[in-house]
Design an enzyme around this catalytic site. Structure first.
Site, PDB file in Angstrom:
ATOM      1  N   LYS A 107       0.589  -1.029   0.071  1.00 27.89           N
ATOM      2  CA  LYS A 107      -0.104   0.051   0.099  1.00 27.89           C
ATOM      3  C   LYS A 107       0.698   1.632   0.141  1.00 27.89           C
ATOM      4  O   LYS A 107       0.521   1.989  -0.746  1.00 27.89           O
ATOM      5  CB  LYS A 107      -0.872   0.156   0.981  1.00 27.89           C
ATOM      6  CG  LYS A 107      -0.304  -0.249   2.316  1.00 27.89           C
ATOM      7  CD  LYS A 107      -0.314  -1.495   3.127  1.00 27.89           C
ATOM      8  CE  LYS A 107       0.083  -1.131   4.632  1.00 27.89           C
ATOM      9  NZ  LYS A 107       0.014  -2.536   4.959  1.00 27.89           N
ATOM     10  N   LYS A 207      -4.269   3.724   2.799  1.00 32.99           N
ATOM     11  CA  LYS A 207      -4.766   2.894   2.281  1.00 32.99           C
ATOM     12  C   LYS A 207      -5.881   4.142   1.758  1.00 32.99           C
ATOM     13  O   LYS A 207      -7.102   4.150   0.689  1.00 32.99           O
ATOM     14  CB  LYS A 207      -5.924   1.586   3.149  1.00 32.99           C
ATOM     15  CG  LYS A 207      -4.424   0.510   3.292  1.00 32.99           C
ATOM     16  CD  LYS A 207      -5.029  -0.577   4.377  1.00 32.99           C
ATOM     17  CE  LYS A 207      -4.333  -0.986   4.531  1.00 32.99           C
ATOM     18  NZ  LYS A 207      -3.744  -1.849   6.105  1.00 32.99           N
ATOM     19  N   GLY A 304      -2.653 -10.861   7.825  1.00 32.92           N
ATOM     20  CA  GLY A 304      -2.065 -11.752   8.321  1.00 32.92           C
ATOM     21  C   GLY A 304      -1.907 -12.378   7.231  1.00 32.92           C
ATOM     22  O   GLY A 304      -1.918 -12.365   6.356  1.00 32.92           O
TER      23      GLY A 304
END
Lengths: 444, 444
Positions: A107, A207, A304
């Site tokens: 990002k 983001k 994750g």
């Protein structure tokens, strides 16, 4: 059966996850896509020194030669999974130079160098997939680029940082202070040793800049909008917010207004029955308000190894389908054709208008409330709720909580300045925005 | 600039909405897609008799000649928007015969004739878009086919019928009976004059059959699984569910188990903090549990001219992008290549295992509770909660509410049979499944 060769740059958590997913699910992928997708090479600077290995990839195919891997004619698709700015930028541009499609989970590089990267992808007619860069496994990029391609998007509101959402959820549920909660999050691996990137809102800012860019078709500079993190959220505020029927969340907001783009990242009070107020723990959520589709909410895991790998591989699969069909670029990199993008003005923070939650510590004296509300009224600020706690918290000061109606930020700043000059008011205070009526709340 | 011509079959609510959306948003679509997408012809059986018109389409381009329109060489993409079974099937197959890509919003034809239609699309190498067939503007088809293409999908749970969700929400909020709520819904246009398709669960069954088909890569016959509607939900049950911390929703469930597919449509108690329990009114929601992406929730508008048009047009745009690139079929119609689909067994209803909510009307006599719990125990059913209301509701009967632990359906059926034979138990009773621990609930 057609074979598609993927090269990975980086063999950290995400790189290992991608190799493992492609290996473990190869049968399912073959059934759905009709081709084999194989990780043929992995290049990672520390690969040899640290003797790194990857599931399903022979050790001789793992080395440190990133440029050599990009240039390898047998590699059909490159996935950049190293993060960071300069090197990642260089590798992405190198891929486009060679006409090679890429996937990235990065990002930061898209938020900072997005214009250059999207432009290069477009000029070289290359695809770039970046689903994993925002909200992990939540397919928000694909949905903005494709599912709402006919819709004018009015607003995107997101809980885009799992670390902050975990900390705020813990503070709410355990009535705990910020610092102890952060320490626990670090022990559990939900926060980095240096957590500033997350808790100061920078990650969420990257983001929302990407989402605003592709939703509105305008370049968005991450330095152009206001970003506040959650360091100053006090457990009192979490408690009072709950009493008033709200939850405190770190929100990333991008809104199309008549005057320009209203983009910001800050903690905010959300009504408890707002669908994203109930998204807790490390989960991410994105709500979208679109002209024809109407309000939409997406919730899922934002980080994750496995959720991120799932998003990266969904992009690899899309590029593999295109490769098999001989298609170079199907959807424009930035969701709009370069020549049709329009640079839109990002509103000055001072001119944004929201409701506010204010908490002051006030000496319990007659007339204090009247003085404070008078100063608010001087700035045209009308009050929705006052919560005055009888019990002194320290040294005779009692908390005074005020919820205002909608007001322009510069007026609230002036009012607070004046209020803090009152002798009965302690210098420690809280000011948190309230997002109660934003158009993307889903109502049935 | 490339021009793509679309032909619409049907000029009802959805057809008009599609024409209007493509006309109104043509500038935005051009900026995103790089081509013009124009509704060139509309064929509707009642077009001339009813003098139907469409925004942005000249009257001379609206007629009743459906086959002529499909055969028209100038039409690049056909959108079937008439609903129903036989005619729709015939037109879709005709398009594939001619190698023409199609979009449909018709869940019934896909649920009933899906295998034939998907097979024909696959054989003729044609694309078929059907995003609008399930959950309106919620992009669930695209996400199953693309975003989770690398993931094994374990479970899909959906609130897929807005009419039922509206009625159940009203019953909960206003403590109202089913019939009066249905009548109000009909007055407001949220329920059809003949509401049976919605309230008996048939519409939701069609939709979950489509989702199960593409998620699991197996044909699913709509007659192979149990479907119950909401006619028998009593306001008492809604009240007691709320007291116990639950909401009643009409759920459509498709779950991959070791023994086969567990698919069903029925009202269910969901814990109030389950993310889809809080989705109210006419909204739809879908939660997905996927091997790597993890749990996902999508919420949005499931019906209405604009949300449905948005979904139809997102498919038209996808097919237009392919047309411009000279691509016929990018993603297999049913999400799996035909040769890799596997017919999976759908579990017998009696063998499904869930928790149950039971409500009996019992004469307030000593020993009644003991007799009833004894009969449950005889069938190996253990009890989680008992709620006994002291006040008699009618003729000396008091309500007895029991929540069981997980139990196989055939055991509960036997226990209820035995309990109803007790003299102290009134023949009127309720049995509603409880979905408390299903794997797609999103937890942070």
């Amino acid at each position: 059966m057609k074979k598609i060769s993927v090269g990975l740059i980086g063999l950290g958590t995400v790189g290992s996850g991608v190799a493992k997913l492609l290996y473990e699910q190869k049968e399912l992928i073959r059934r759905r896509v009709g081709c084999e997708i194989i990780v043929s090479r992995i290049a990672d600077r520390g690969a040899l020194k640290k003797k790194k290995t990857a599931v399903g990839v022979a050790n001789e195919n793992i080395d440190t030669d990133i440029v050599g891997m990009i240039e390898d004619k047998n590699i059909d698709i490159v996935a950049e999974l190293i993060g960071g700015l300069e090197d990642a930028r260089k590798y992405l541009l190198k891929c486009f130079d060679l006409g090679k499609p890429v996937v990235t989970a990065n990002k930061a590089v898209l938020a900072v160098h997005g214009e250059e990267i999207f432009e290069a992808a477009f000029k070289s007619n290359c695809s770039i997939g970046y689903e994993a860069s925002v909200a992990g496994s939540v397919p928000i990029i694909r949905n903005i680029r494709e599912s709402f391609a006919s819709d004018k998007i009015y607003e995107i509101t997101g809980i885009l940082n799992g670390t902050c959402n975990y900390i705020l959820t813990e503070m709410t549920e355990k009535n705990a202070e910020f610092l102890t909660t952060l320490e626990n999050a670090q022990k559990l691996g939900y926060a980095e040793a240096d957590p500033s990137f997350d808790i100061d809102g920078i990650d969420a800012a990257h983001k929302i800049a990407i989402l605003a860019n592709i939703a509105f078709g305008s370049p968005v500079n991450v330095d152009a909008f206001a970003v506040e993190g959650i360091r100053d959220i006090h457990s009192y505020d979490v408690q009072y917010a709950t009493e008033l029927g709200y939850r405190i969340k770190l929100l990333a907001i991008a809104r199309q207004t008549g005057e320009g783009l209203d983009i910001r990242v800050h903690p905010a009070l959300l009504p408890q029955d707002n669908p994203i107020a109930q998204v807790n723990g490390v989960l991410n959520a994105v709500s979208i308000s679109a002209s024809h589709a109407g309000p939409q909410v997406f919730v899922g895991r934002g980080a994750g190894a496995e959720p991120t790998a799932s998003a990266v591989v969904s992009d690899i699969i899309e590029l593999a389908r295109s490769k098999v069909l001989g298609v170079k670029s199907r959807v424009p990199a930035s969701s709009f054709l370069t020549e049709y993008r329009k640079s839109e003005n990002v509103l000055e923070k001072d001119l944004n208008s929201t409701k506010f939650y204010l908490r002051f510590s006030v000496l319990d004296s007659p007339g204090a409330l009247s003085e404070i509300t008078g100063l608010l009224s001087d700035q045209d600020i009308s009050i929705e709720t006052v919560l005055q706690k009888g019990k002194a918290v320290s040294e005779g000061y009692v908390p005074l909580v005020i919820m205002t109606h909608q007001v322009i930020e510069k007026n609230i700043s002036k009012a607070i300045e004046d209020i803090l000059e009152l002798e009965v008011v302690h210098p420690e205070f809280s000011m948190i925005r309230v997002e109660s009526n934003h158009s993307s709340s889903v109502e049935g």
